[in-house]
Design an enzyme around this catalytic site. Structure first.
Site, PDB file in Angstrom:
ATOM      1  N   TRP A 262      27.962  13.485  -8.272  1.00 26.48           N
ATOM      2  CA  TRP A 262      29.234  13.109  -7.621  1.00 26.48           C
ATOM      3  C   TRP A 262      30.325  14.121  -7.928  1.00 26.48           C
ATOM      4  O   TRP A 262      31.129  14.457  -7.069  1.00 26.48           O
ATOM      5  CB  TRP A 262      29.655  11.694  -8.023  1.00 26.48           C
ATOM      6  CG  TRP A 262      28.683  10.654  -7.556  1.00 26.48           C
ATOM      7  CD1 TRP A 262      27.920   9.819  -8.321  1.00 26.48           C
ATOM      8  CD2 TRP A 262      28.343  10.346  -6.188  1.00 26.48           C
ATOM      9  NE1 TRP A 262      27.140   9.028  -7.528  1.00 26.48           N
ATOM     10  CE2 TRP A 262      27.374   9.319  -6.226  1.00 26.48           C
ATOM     11  CE3 TRP A 262      28.762  10.831  -4.942  1.00 26.48           C
ATOM     12  CZ2 TRP A 262      26.821   8.773  -5.065  1.00 26.48           C
ATOM     13  CZ3 TRP A 262      28.206  10.286  -3.787  1.00 26.48           C
ATOM     14  CH2 TRP A 262      27.255   9.272  -3.852  1.00 26.48           C
TER      15      TRP A 262
ATOM     16  N   ASP B 146      37.428  10.272 -11.234  1.00 24.45           N
ATOM     17  CA  ASP B 146      36.582   9.392 -10.434  1.00 24.45           C
ATOM     18  C   ASP B 146      35.970   8.370 -11.390  1.00 24.45           C
ATOM     19  O   ASP B 146      35.111   8.709 -12.197  1.00 24.45           O
ATOM     20  CB  ASP B 146      35.493  10.240  -9.750  1.00 24.45           C
ATOM     21  CG  ASP B 146      34.491   9.385  -8.966  1.00 24.45           C
ATOM     22  OD1 ASP B 146      34.600   8.150  -8.979  1.00 24.45           O
ATOM     23  OD2 ASP B 146      33.586   9.986  -8.340  1.00 24.45           O
TER      24      ASP B 146
ATOM     25  N   LYS C  96      30.970  -0.888  -7.153  1.00 28.45           N
ATOM     26  CA  LYS C  96      30.233  -0.858  -8.409  1.00 28.45           C
ATOM     27  C   LYS C  96      30.783  -1.779  -9.491  1.00 28.45           C
ATOM     28  O   LYS C  96      30.031  -2.192 -10.332  1.00 28.45           O
ATOM     29  CB  LYS C  96      30.092   0.564  -8.919  1.00 28.45           C
ATOM     30  CG  LYS C  96      29.053   1.294  -8.086  1.00 28.45           C
ATOM     31  CD  LYS C  96      29.079   2.771  -8.223  1.00 28.45           C
ATOM     32  CE  LYS C  96      28.216   3.403  -7.159  1.00 28.45           C
ATOM     33  NZ  LYS C  96      28.799   4.618  -6.628  1.00 28.45           N
TER      34      LYS C  96
HETATM   35  C1  LIG Z   1      28.851   5.788  -6.001  1.00 27.56           C
HETATM   36  C2  LIG Z   1      29.743   6.844  -6.468  1.00 27.56           C
HETATM   37  C3  LIG Z   1      30.476   7.645  -5.568  1.00 27.56           C
HETATM   38  C4  LIG Z   1      30.357   7.521  -4.086  1.00 27.56           C
HETATM   39  O1  LIG Z   1      31.020   6.415  -3.625  1.00 27.56           O
HETATM   40  P1  LIG Z   1      31.167   6.081  -2.061  1.00 27.56           P
HETATM   41  O2  LIG Z   1      32.096   4.928  -2.108  1.00 27.56           O
HETATM   42  O3  LIG Z   1      29.790   5.750  -1.577  1.00 27.56           O
HETATM   43  O4  LIG Z   1      31.728   7.261  -1.390  1.00 27.56           O
HETATM   44  C5  LIG Z   1      31.327   8.593  -6.098  1.00 27.56           C
HETATM   45  N1  LIG Z   1      31.452   8.760  -7.421  1.00 27.56           N
HETATM   46  C6  LIG Z   1      30.755   8.025  -8.311  1.00 27.56           C
HETATM   47  C7  LIG Z   1      30.931   8.262  -9.776  1.00 27.56           C
HETATM   48  C8  LIG Z   1      29.876   7.047  -7.859  1.00 27.56           C
HETATM   49  O5  LIG Z   1      29.179   6.306  -8.735  1.00 27.56           O
END
Ligand SMILES: *Cc1c(COP(=O)(O)O)cnc(C)c1O
Length: 354
Positions: free
Chosen positions: A100, A167, A191
């Site tokens: 990511w 993030d 998540k």
């Molecule tokens: C799942 C995830 C993403 C992607 O998220 P989307 O909402 O599908 O764009 C980005 N960064 C991390 C750390 C993730 O776990």
């Protein structure tokens, strides 16, 4: 049969939240109307949005500190480019700690120069790079708190001399941190917070308005802040359900309460991985994630037996990501300790059979 949901995302949510959310789809607070058929400009929904935004700041301990919370669309992946569009003027520093993070770098590179302050790509991201410097004349520093795919997590964040962007998609609201160290935090809801479709963005307002480029309205944090996160129709169901999860978390005692549970789950999981000779942990021990435990089964011949046993025990979503292989146990906030106990029992039963 009770299903133990170890899915990495979308993933487990509290049962009480699912029940309330499903009721609201039929009838929101005895209004005779569905949550998803009322105007997003109605008082009922505006209250929901305001409550969700306030709860996010309250739980993170960022109330009254110059931060704004937004619920946007397009997932965390859209934040990869929004961050660059809103903050990148000349150069930014990124920590490349996983798939990511790497994707975030690729998107930002469309706009300007990116410097990787550190990378663990050489070791298939099985550790968190450390000991790097963050140049003080850059626009911002970007990191990923928890690497969902590889099962690593930053335990100590740097003291960044420039705005720090993080993030936190897969570990937001899971552990206590000094969140005021960060100037921008983003997280896809799916998540630890709610259904896919909403992305929480928490921004310290004073970092905005410093780039010279024109920013399209939907990509402009300032426009979203000015319109109270209602620049266009927000994802009403995802925002409402996220609000319910945040209320649930507050009711439990907030982040510090859930952190204790998460630590118990992680301790149990990793002690089995370390003590059971059939399994091997993927991530370097000191960087192990409390949310996603990645491990492999050393003896391929036992794979079928193990997977049959998992199925019989009602364990779902344990397959590892294709770039790591093996297994990944995602232990998000809503996963009960009992589910980890069941998984650990299956693992030790496999050992006694082998
Ligand atoms: C799942 C995830 C993403 C992607 O998220 P989307 O909402 O599908 O764009 C980005 N960064 C991390 C750390 C993730 O776990």
């Amino acid at each position: 049969m009770k299903i133990h949901n170890f899915s990495a995302g979308p993933c487990i949510l509290p049962q009480s939240v699912l029940l309330k959310a499903s009721e609201a789809v039929m009838d929101l607070d005895n209004s005779g109307l569905s949550l998803i058929e009322i105007s997003h400009r109605s008082k009922a929904f505006v209250d929901i949005m305001e409550n969700a935004r306030a709860l996010a700041l309250e739980l993170l301990g960022l109330e009254g500190k110059g931060y704004k919370a937004l619920f946007l669309q397009g997932g965390a992946s859209t934040q990869f480019l929004m961050v660059a569009l809103n903050l990148l003027e000349k150069r930014a520093g990124y920590l490349n700690s996983g798939t990511w993070a790497d994707k975030a770098i690729k998107e930002a590179k469309i706009y300007d120069d990116i410097y990787e302050v550190g990378s663990s790509k050489d070791a298939n991201y099985n550790y968190i790079p450390k000991g790097y410097d963050i140049p003080s004349d850059y626009d911002y520093f970007h990191c990923t708190s928890n690497n969902t795919i590889f099962g690593t997590q930053i335990k100590t964040f740097p003291n960044s001399p420039i705005p720090m962007v993080c993030d936190m998609s897969s570990d937001i609201f899971s552990r206590t941190l000094d969140f005021s160290k960060f100037d921008l935090i983003y997280a896809g809801a799916q998540k630890n917070m709610g259904p896919a479709g909403a992305t929480l963005v928490v921004i310290k307002e004073d970092i905005l308005g410093k780039v010279s480029r024109k920013i399209p309205s939907m990509m402009d944090y300032k426009k979203h802040i000015a319109s109270g996160s209602m620049f266009n129709t927000p994802p009403v169901f995802a925002v409402y359900t996220s609000m319910l999860t945040l209320e649930w978390l507050k009711g439990l005692g907030g982040i510090s309460a859930i952190e204790k549970e998460n630590e118990k789950k992680a301790r149990l999981m990793y002690s089995e991985i370390d003590l059971n000779p059939l399994f091997k942990g993927f991530a370097t021990k000191e960087d192990r994630s409390s949310m996603n435990a990645t491990f492999t089964l050393e003896n391929e011949n036992l794979k079928e037996t193990f997977e049959t046993m998992l199925k019989e025990a009602g364990i779902n979503g344990l397959n590892g990501h294709r770039s790591v292989g093996g297994y990944r146990a995602s232990m998000y906030n809503a996963l009960p300790l009992d589910s980890v106990k069941v998984l650990v029992e299956v693992m030790s039963e496999l050992e006694s059979k082998a």
